[in-house]
Design an enzyme around this catalytic site. Structure first.
Site, PDB file in Angstrom:
ATOM      1  N   LYS A  13       0.831  -1.216   0.000  1.00  0.00           N
ATOM      2  CA  LYS A  13       0.000   0.000   0.000  1.00  0.00           C
ATOM      3  C   LYS A  13       0.863   1.263   0.000  1.00  0.00           C
ATOM      4  CE  LYS A  13      -2.043  -1.230   3.865  1.00  0.00           C
ATOM      5  NZ  LYS A  13      -1.317  -2.510   4.082  1.00  0.00           N
ATOM      6  N   ARG A  89      -9.904  -0.775   8.918  1.00  0.00           N
ATOM      7  CA  ARG A  89      -9.423  -2.145   9.116  1.00  0.00           C
ATOM      8  C   ARG A  89     -10.452  -2.989   9.851  1.00  0.00           C
ATOM      9  NH1 ARG A  89      -3.397  -0.469   9.585  1.00  0.00           N
ATOM     10  NH2 ARG A  89      -2.336  -2.213   8.617  1.00  0.00           N
ATOM     11  N   ARG A 128      11.663  -5.144   4.941  1.00  0.00           N
ATOM     12  CA  ARG A 128      11.351  -3.726   4.670  1.00  0.00           C
ATOM     13  C   ARG A 128      12.311  -2.810   5.435  1.00  0.00           C
ATOM     14  NH1 ARG A 128       5.245  -1.786   5.327  1.00  0.00           N
ATOM     15  NH2 ARG A 128       5.408  -2.643   7.416  1.00  0.00           N
ATOM     16  N   ARG A 162      11.138  -0.823  11.026  1.00  0.00           N
ATOM     17  CA  ARG A 162      10.065  -0.607  11.990  1.00  0.00           C
ATOM     18  C   ARG A 162      10.121  -1.676  13.075  1.00  0.00           C
ATOM     19  NH1 ARG A 162       4.604   0.229   8.511  1.00  0.00           N
ATOM     20  NH2 ARG A 162       3.804  -0.966  10.265  1.00  0.00           N
ATOM     21  N   ARG A 173       0.491  -9.501  13.864  1.00  0.00           N
ATOM     22  CA  ARG A 173      -0.100  -8.469  12.976  1.00  0.00           C
ATOM     23  C   ARG A 173      -0.831  -9.120  11.822  1.00  0.00           C
ATOM     24  NH1 ARG A 173       4.440  -5.114  10.786  1.00  0.00           N
ATOM     25  NH2 ARG A 173       2.859  -3.950   9.665  1.00  0.00           N
TER      26      ARG A 173
HETATM   27  P1  ADP Z   1       2.207  -1.879   3.226  1.00  0.00           P
HETATM   28  O1  ADP Z   1       2.190  -0.367   3.190  1.00  0.00           O
HETATM   29  O2  ADP Z   1       1.020  -2.492   2.535  1.00  0.00           O
HETATM   30  O3  ADP Z   1       2.420  -2.444   4.605  1.00  0.00           O
HETATM   31  P2  ADP Z   1       4.756  -1.586   1.807  1.00  0.00           P
HETATM   32  O4  ADP Z   1       4.402  -0.743   0.633  1.00  0.00           O
HETATM   33  O5  ADP Z   1       5.502  -0.922   2.904  1.00  0.00           O
HETATM   34  O6  ADP Z   1       3.454  -2.367   2.358  1.00  0.00           O
HETATM   35  O7  ADP Z   1       5.583  -2.849   1.257  1.00  0.00           O
HETATM   36  C1  ADP Z   1       6.093  -3.847   2.149  1.00  0.00           C
HETATM   37  C2  ADP Z   1       7.481  -4.275   1.676  1.00  0.00           C
HETATM   38  O8  ADP Z   1       7.363  -4.983   0.449  1.00  0.00           O
HETATM   39  C3  ADP Z   1       8.442  -3.119   1.425  1.00  0.00           C
HETATM   40  O9  ADP Z   1       9.740  -3.518   1.812  1.00  0.00           O
HETATM   41  C4  ADP Z   1       8.349  -2.896  -0.094  1.00  0.00           C
HETATM   42  O10 ADP Z   1       9.565  -2.364  -0.632  1.00  0.00           O
HETATM   43  C5  ADP Z   1       8.091  -4.305  -0.600  1.00  0.00           C
HETATM   44  N1  ADP Z   1       7.192  -4.344  -1.771  1.00  0.00           N
HETATM   45  C6  ADP Z   1       6.149  -3.518  -2.058  1.00  0.00           C
HETATM   46  N2  ADP Z   1       5.549  -3.895  -3.215  1.00  0.00           N
HETATM   47  C7  ADP Z   1       6.216  -4.993  -3.648  1.00  0.00           C
HETATM   48  C8  ADP Z   1       6.075  -5.868  -4.798  1.00  0.00           C
HETATM   49  N3  ADP Z   1       5.116  -5.673  -5.710  1.00  0.00           N
HETATM   50  N4  ADP Z   1       6.941  -6.909  -4.910  1.00  0.00           N
HETATM   51  C9  ADP Z   1       7.906  -7.104  -3.977  1.00  0.00           C
HETATM   52  N5  ADP Z   1       8.092  -6.339  -2.889  1.00  0.00           N
HETATM   53  C10 ADP Z   1       7.266  -5.282  -2.722  1.00  0.00           C
HETATM   54  P1  AMP Z   2       0.547   0.097   9.289  1.00  0.00           P
HETATM   55  O1  AMP Z   2       1.576   1.171   9.163  1.00  0.00           O
HETATM   56  O2  AMP Z   2      -0.665   0.359   8.435  1.00  0.00           O
HETATM   57  O3  AMP Z   2       1.117  -1.282   9.093  1.00  0.00           O
HETATM   58  O4  AMP Z   2       0.011   0.165  10.791  1.00  0.00           O
HETATM   59  C1  AMP Z   2       0.888  -0.041  11.895  1.00  0.00           C
HETATM   60  C2  AMP Z   2       0.067  -0.327  13.145  1.00  0.00           C
HETATM   61  O5  AMP Z   2      -0.742   0.829  13.473  1.00  0.00           O
HETATM   62  C3  AMP Z   2      -0.941  -1.482  13.037  1.00  0.00           C
HETATM   63  O6  AMP Z   2      -0.343  -2.754  13.274  1.00  0.00           O
HETATM   64  C4  AMP Z   2      -1.954  -1.103  14.109  1.00  0.00           C
HETATM   65  O7  AMP Z   2      -1.466  -1.413  15.411  1.00  0.00           O
HETATM   66  C5  AMP Z   2      -2.011   0.434  13.986  1.00  0.00           C
HETATM   67  N1  AMP Z   2      -3.048   0.831  13.020  1.00  0.00           N
HETATM   68  C6  AMP Z   2      -2.871   1.421  11.813  1.00  0.00           C
HETATM   69  N2  AMP Z   2      -4.040   1.622  11.191  1.00  0.00           N
HETATM   70  C7  AMP Z   2      -4.993   1.130  12.023  1.00  0.00           C
HETATM   71  C8  AMP Z   2      -6.405   0.993  11.949  1.00  0.00           C
HETATM   72  N3  AMP Z   2      -7.093   1.423  10.872  1.00  0.00           N
HETATM   73  N4  AMP Z   2      -7.063   0.435  12.989  1.00  0.00           N
HETATM   74  C9  AMP Z   2      -6.404   0.010  14.065  1.00  0.00           C
HETATM   75  N5  AMP Z   2      -5.066   0.073  14.207  1.00  0.00           N
HETATM   76  C10 AMP Z   2      -4.360   0.623  13.197  1.00  0.00           C
END
Ligand code: ADP
Ligand code: AMP
Length: 218
Positions: A13, A89, A128, A162, A173
């Protein structure tokens, strides 16, 4: 244009959001980013959220919907539209969002669900890393900076992992989010707003599909 980006943790995302913002100029609202900022500023909301985030649990709905409501009411959103990332969520959050967006007269145009098989997500999350300066996201195997150790976006050299991407939190998670996922997908499918995209492809290929969905919404 008002969008929701949905997908399990690690689905991509945040990565897709960076491209979408560049092309479509919507306001990116990530609840995870908002909580991380609140935690580092040690605000009351940050302190409240920390205990949940550290365990990989969801922050309670009323806290989360509250920060989204406040953010969506700001002027930039009225002008440019929003792209929610990581919210809603839960069904309760989705229902609050219905109320908030109708009060603001900013209805959701589309919900993009980035679909990645759950067994791929542990590797995505554990590899990541993020630029300390600008927040750009990388992966140690799948998405490395063009020049090793240098952020493509801002040219700085410091990165972090993170805390909740460490193995002890990742599993919980994923479990927590998988449980909530199907009802949410159904919620938006029933409203005719859901666009499912195959996220198990290269980042550029995923974006090509995202872009074509958004262009179709205009
Ligand atoms: P989210 O915001 O959904 O938690 P991220 O965009 O941070 O996910 O992506 C999670 C990890 O996967 C990051 O390290 C990113 O660089 C990698 N990533 C994102 N899209 C892809 C893809 N299409 N293929 C492989 N790795 C990806
Ligand atoms: P994210 O960056 O989206 O992976 O979110 C990191 C953490 O923030 C999650 O594991 C939750 O603990 C909290 N969080 C983010 N968005 C939400 C949501 N919409 N509802 C509840 N907790 C959230």
């Amino acid at each position: 244009m008002n969008l929701i980006l949905m997908g399990l943790p690690g689905a991509g995302k945040g990565t897709q959001a960076e491209y979408i913002v560049d092309d479509f100029k919507v306001v990116h609202i990530s609840t995870g980013d908002m909580f991380r900022q609140a935690m580092s500023a040690e605000t009351e909301i940050g302190m409240k959220a920390k205990s949940f985030i550290d365990k990989g649990e969801l922050v309670p709905d009323e806290v989360t919907s509250g920060i989204v409501k406040e953010r969506l009411a700001q002027e930039d959103v009225k002008k440019s539209g929003y792209m929610l990332d990581g919210f809603p969520r839960t069904i309760a959050q989705a229902e609050s969002l219905e109320t908030i967006t109708s009060e603001l007269d900013q209805p959701i145009d589309g919900v993009i669900y980035i679909d990645v098989p759950a067994d791929k997500l542990v590797d995505r999350l554990s590899g990541r890393f993020i630029c300390k300066n600008c927040g750009a996201t990388y992966h140690k195997i799948f998405n490395q900076p063009k020049v090793e150790g240098t952020c493509d976006v801002c040219g700085q050299h410091e990165f972090y992992q993170r805390d909740d991407d460490k193995p002890e939190t990742v599993k919980n998670r994923l479990d927590v989010n998988i449980k909530m996922n199907t009802p949410l997908i159904d919620f938006y499918e029933n409203k005719g707003l859901l666009y499912k995209i195959d996220g198990d492809k290269d980042i550029d290929d995923v974006y090509a599909e995202v872009q074509s969905v958004i262009n179709g919404l205009k």
